[in-house]
Design a protein around this motif. Structure first.
Motif, mmCIF file in Angstrom:
data_model
loop_
_atom_site.group_PDB
_atom_site.id
_atom_site.type_symbol
_atom_site.label_atom_id
_atom_site.label_comp_id
_atom_site.label_asym_id
_atom_site.label_seq_id
_atom_site.Cartn_x
_atom_site.Cartn_y
_atom_site.Cartn_z
ATOM 1 N N LEU A 295 50.083 67.783 88.678
ATOM 2 C CA LEU A 295 49.661 66.486 88.164
ATOM 3 C C LEU A 295 48.173 66.405 87.870
ATOM 4 O O LEU A 295 47.720 65.467 87.225
ATOM 5 C CB LEU A 295 50.064 65.382 89.149
ATOM 6 N N CYS A 296 47.380 67.358 88.367
ATOM 7 C CA CYS A 296 45.959 67.368 88.044
ATOM 8 C C CYS A 296 45.475 68.799 87.920
ATOM 9 O O CYS A 296 45.373 69.522 88.911
ATOM 10 C CB CYS A 296 45.134 66.630 89.103
ATOM 11 N N SER A 297 45.157 69.204 86.712
ATOM 12 C CA SER A 297 44.590 70.531 86.472
ATOM 13 C C SER A 297 43.103 70.517 86.769
ATOM 14 O O SER A 297 42.488 69.456 86.950
ATOM 15 C CB SER A 297 44.821 70.939 85.024
ATOM 16 N N TYR A 298 42.494 71.687 86.783
ATOM 17 C CA TYR A 298 41.045 71.778 86.979
ATOM 18 C C TYR A 298 40.326 71.023 85.863
ATOM 19 O O TYR A 298 39.384 70.266 86.117
ATOM 20 C CB TYR A 298 40.625 73.243 86.995
ATOM 21 N N ALA A 299 40.777 71.193 84.627
ATOM 22 C CA ALA A 299 40.143 70.516 83.489
ATOM 23 C C ALA A 299 40.241 69.009 83.624
ATOM 24 O O ALA A 299 39.288 68.274 83.324
ATOM 25 C CB ALA A 299 40.784 70.979 82.183
ATOM 26 N N ASP A 300 41.378 68.519 84.058
ATOM 27 C CA ASP A 300 41.575 67.081 84.247
ATOM 28 C C ASP A 300 40.618 66.544 85.310
ATOM 29 O O ASP A 300 40.022 65.471 85.161
ATOM 30 C CB ASP A 300 43.025 66.821 84.649
ATOM 31 N N GLY A 301 40.443 67.286 86.385
ATOM 32 C CA GLY A 301 39.567 66.850 87.462
ATOM 33 C C GLY A 301 38.113 66.720 87.051
ATOM 34 O O GLY A 301 37.345 65.971 87.683
ATOM 35 N N ILE A 302 37.702 67.426 85.998
ATOM 36 C CA ILE A 302 36.318 67.344 85.525
ATOM 37 C C ILE A 302 35.982 65.925 85.078
ATOM 38 O O ILE A 302 34.867 65.431 85.292
ATOM 39 C CB ILE A 302 36.065 68.344 84.390
ATOM 40 N N ASN A 303 36.930 65.215 84.454
ATOM 41 C CA ASN A 303 36.654 63.860 83.983
ATOM 42 C C ASN A 303 36.390 62.900 85.136
ATOM 43 O O ASN A 303 35.627 61.944 84.986
ATOM 44 C CB ASN A 303 37.809 63.353 83.127
ATOM 45 N N THR A 304 36.999 63.143 86.281
ATOM 46 C CA THR A 304 36.724 62.323 87.458
ATOM 47 C C THR A 304 35.324 62.609 87.981
ATOM 48 O O THR A 304 34.571 61.692 88.331
ATOM 49 C CB THR A 304 37.777 62.580 88.546
#
Length: 323
Positions: A295-304
């Motif tokens: 549900l959360c990739s490394y790339a997705d976590g960058i936006n947080t």
């Protein structure tokens, strides 16, 4: 397929993953490394793993299929890049780092390597949060109100802003992430932080003791996040999503949700262990080669992470920062 796992870090968050992975049928923790050798030995004994001589020695693709990186954000160095270049699948605890440029470089290396990857935004895996995500799909939110208030982390490094990212970056990051996961991406942010109590009680620290953050989303919704890491008599978290004809309230870091609209007024409390659900999803992804369960990739976590960094910049510059 049995997924052989190496664990870098043997502290509290690593122990949480160890306890979860012990219940995952396909997972086998084979090696653990921590600079605290005694802690690594104690953790290894829980699962019959060996203690690696170093992080580099643990990252051996002949011995492990995947690695859980559970050391603090300031101490990761190039671990993610080394693992990716060696073809080792990667789970990284939140937050992903303290500065955007090196984290984005790591993401590029991870992406180009093709390894399965995940970031530890565990609250996404609550069944209650998934119910809210489904409910909010297509609805117009105009206001979001969130807070997270509690005490400080006991580790000395946590009280240093350049090592932890402060309470906003290390703990409230879960609320920041849940807002964007459920309501869409941030557009801009303004913020103020204070040290009204810490400057007297613990002047050697550099983190704020409180923060007030305002933001807008790309959807047009506006909201606030307030936070404190120095509250003795009250602790808790909450996120309210408010629309013209509905209200959703999330408490207990996602464990309990209430949904109120013209046809229902319900409250649901999850009985799940989200750490188990998250770790099982990652192991299954490694075993199958399919990323669908993550549900959360490394790339997705960058936006947080980008939102946290922008909030501190906004406070420093006393301006609105676009994301």
């Amino acid at each position: 397929m049995t997924v052989k796992i190496g664990m870098i870090g043997a502290g509290g968050i690593a122990r949480s993953h160890i306890n979860a992975l012990k219940k995952v049928e396909q997972a086998k923790i084979v090696s653990i490394f921590d600079l605290n050798t005694a802690g690594a030995q104690e953790a290894a004994a829980l699962v019959g793993a060996r203690v690696a001589e170093s992080a580099d020695a643990l990252l051996n693709p002949q011995e492990i299929d995947a690695v859980f990186i559970c050391v603090p954000q300031f101490a990761r160095g190039e671990l993610e890049e080394i693992a990716a270049k060696r073809g080792i699948h990667i789970f990284v605890e939140k937050p992903l780092g303290l500065e955007l440029a090196p984290v984005r470089q790591k993401e590029q290396t991870i992406r180009e390597s093709g390894v399965i990857n995940a970031a530890g935004y565990v609250l996404r895996y609550f069944d209650t949060v998934q119910k809210v995500k489904q409910y909010l799909e297509g609805k117009t939110i105009h206001l979001i109100q969130a807070f997270r208030i509690g005490g400080s982390h006991p580790a000395p490094w946590w009280s240093q802003l350049h090592m932890s990212g402060g309470n906003l970056g290390d703990a409230v990051t879960h609320q920041i992430d849940m807002i964007r996961y459920l309501a869409g991406e941030y557009k801009d942010v303004t913020a103020q932080f204070g040290r009204n109590s810490l400057q007297t009680l613990k002047p050697e620290t550099t983190i704020p003791d409180a923060g007030a953050v305002s933001f807008s989303l790309q959807s047009g919704a506006v909201g606030t996040i307030t936070e404190s890491c120095l509250s003795t008599h009250f602790s808790g978290s909450e996120i309210k999503f408010i629309g013209a004809d509905f209200m959703v309230n999330i408490t207990g870091n996602g464990r309990t949700v209430s949904i109120i609209d013209n046809t229902q007024n319900i409250t649901i409390t999850s009985r799940q262990d989200p750490s188990y659900v998250q770790d099982k999803a990652f192991v299954e992804a490694v075993a199958s080669g399919s990323r669908e369960s993550i549900l959360c990739s490394y790339a997705d976590g960058i936006n947080t992470l980008a939102f946290t960094i922008a909030a501190y910049q906004a406070a420093e510059k006393r301006s609105t920062i676009s994301l």
